[in-house]
Design a protein around this motif. Structure first.
Motif, PDB file in Angstrom:
ATOM      1  N   ALA A   1      45.383  48.859  38.766  1.00  0.00           N
ATOM      2  CA  ALA A   1      45.446  48.266  37.427  1.00  0.00           C
ATOM      3  C   ALA A   1      44.437  47.134  37.250  1.00  0.00           C
ATOM      4  O   ALA A   1      44.378  46.516  36.190  1.00  0.00           O
ATOM      5  N   GLY A   2      43.625  46.880  38.284  1.00  0.00           N
ATOM      6  CA  GLY A   2      42.602  45.839  38.173  1.00  0.00           C
ATOM      7  C   GLY A   2      42.730  44.728  39.189  1.00  0.00           C
ATOM      8  O   GLY A   2      42.483  43.564  38.856  1.00  0.00           O
ATOM      9  N   LEU A   3      43.093  45.065  40.432  1.00  0.00           N
ATOM     10  CA  LEU A   3      43.219  44.097  41.533  1.00  0.00           C
ATOM     11  C   LEU A   3      44.226  42.995  41.200  1.00  0.00           C
ATOM     12  O   LEU A   3      44.086  41.851  41.639  1.00  0.00           O
ATOM     13  N   ILE A   4      45.253  43.339  40.460  1.00  0.00           N
ATOM     14  CA  ILE A   4      46.170  42.322  39.931  1.00  0.00           C
ATOM     15  C   ILE A   4      47.018  41.699  41.037  1.00  0.00           C
ATOM     16  O   ILE A   4      47.215  40.478  41.072  1.00  0.00           O
ATOM     17  N   GLY A   5      47.545  42.519  41.944  1.00  0.00           N
ATOM     18  CA  GLY A   5      48.385  41.969  43.008  1.00  0.00           C
ATOM     19  C   GLY A   5      47.633  41.030  43.921  1.00  0.00           C
ATOM     20  O   GLY A   5      48.117  39.952  44.278  1.00  0.00           O
ATOM     21  N   SER A   6      46.436  41.414  44.323  1.00  0.00           N
ATOM     22  CA  SER A   6      45.658  40.550  45.217  1.00  0.00           C
ATOM     23  C   SER A   6      45.196  39.289  44.502  1.00  0.00           C
ATOM     24  O   SER A   6      45.101  38.218  45.111  1.00  0.00           O
ATOM     25  N   ALA A   7      44.913  39.388  43.197  1.00  0.00           N
ATOM     26  CA  ALA A   7      44.522  38.204  42.437  1.00  0.00           C
ATOM     27  C   ALA A   7      45.673  37.205  42.365  1.00  0.00           C
ATOM     28  O   ALA A   7      45.463  35.988  42.475  1.00  0.00           O
TER      29      ALA A   7
END
Length: 314
Positions: A175-181
């Motif tokens: 979904a756009g590197l959301i968890g790592s961000a």
């Protein structure tokens, strides 16, 4: 060279070989293979419908990984427990999703962390194939997740190491590197010595035991891993494209952390984000060999003898 020098050199060589062999023998190859096989069979089943973020199936996998980390004795990182929950808006709803983060404290430098990560979510069920609408995501990224979980067990069994290790099973990468961000915003980046992200390790597009390190010249991490690559029977291929910016390593790299992704295939792989990305195409013995090699290449990071340069990302 005099005889005495020859003897000393011979003994020194024997010592190095013994140390190298002991480091490799400390890893249980058969257990790595079976752990990877077991996780791959679970993560790629049609019942999980691709593990897409926000779905009940994704939540099931989240709990399964958290239970696994707990069974290994990994400690919560920060104050939020093993589950790090975040929210994002999706049209008129808010999706609650969780990363799974476990910490193995270091014995001498517990305030210095090595991050080892992989994302376990995949893309939404598709409607472009009349016979197979489920995108199982075996290579992307059940493979990286399975290798991460197998390595976690081995490092717990052979640890503790001088530096701490943080194992991150990231969510919502697709979904756009959301968890790592979200994770990157909650940490002190100065404490993170390096990040190694595992992505698409199931299909040996570059050949057996061959990998690419994204952003390989953005820090010294490539040089550190390369020192032990030959002994670990790992071959590095030259990187291509913008893949450094397209996986969870980039969320950490933007904070200055030398974080890179190890890949055995890329988006040119014919089943990338297609229904044919299934378990039957994966080379699990090769994945096990890569897992063992990655553990060996990480030794300098874990024992505190190697520290890569920081990254500057514009």
């Amino acid at each position: 060279m005099r005889t005495g020098h020859i003897a000393v050199a011979f003994l020194f060589s024997c010592l190095l070989l013994t140390q190298r062999a002991s480091a490799q023998l400390a890893v249980d190859s058969s257990t790595i293979l079976e752990d990877i096989r077991s996780w791959m069979e679970y993560l790629t089943t049609d019942r999980l419908r691709g593990r897409v973020e926000g779905s009940p199936q994704n939540q099931e996998v989240t709990r399964a990984i958290a239970d696994y980390f707990s069974s290994l004795g990994l400690k919560p990182y920060l104050d939020s427990g093993l589950l790090h929950t975040f929210y994002r808006d999706n049209t008129d709803t808010s999706i609650s999703t969780s990363n799974v983060i476990g910490w193995l404290p270091g014995s001498e430098k517990p305030e210095e962390f090595i991050v080892l990560s992989a994302h376990f979510d995949h893309v939404q069920v598709g409607y472009y194939n009349k016979t197979d609408k489920i995108y199982n995501g075996a290579n992307d990224n059940a493979s990286g997740t399975s290798v991460l979980l197998a390595i976690a067990k081995q490092l717990v069994l052979t640890g503790p190491y001088k530096r701490s290790i943080v194992f991150c099973a990231f969510n919502a990468e697709e979904a756009g590197l959301i968890g790592s961000a979200d994770f990157a915003d909650k940490i002190n980046p100065e404490q993170i010595v390096a990040g190694i992200n595992l992505e698409m390790l199931g299909y040996p597009q570059y050949g057996r035991q061959a990998v690419m390190l994204t952003g390989m010249y953005n820090s010294d991490l490539y040089k550190i891993l390369r020192k032990r690559a030959e002994a670990a029977s790992i071959r590095f291929r030259r990187e291509r494209g913008d893949l450094f910016e397209r996986s969870d390593n980039y969320s950490l790299a933007k904070k200055g952390i030398p974080a890179h992704t190890i890949m055995a295939s890329d988006d040119r792989e014919p089943c990338y984000h297609h229904p044919c990305d299934e378990l039957k195409r994966m080379n699990i013995p090769n994945m096990a060999a890569l897992a063992k090699g990655i553990i060996y290449m990480m030794q300098g990071l874990l024992d505190g003898s190697e520290t890569p340069t920081r990254i500057r990302v514009q």
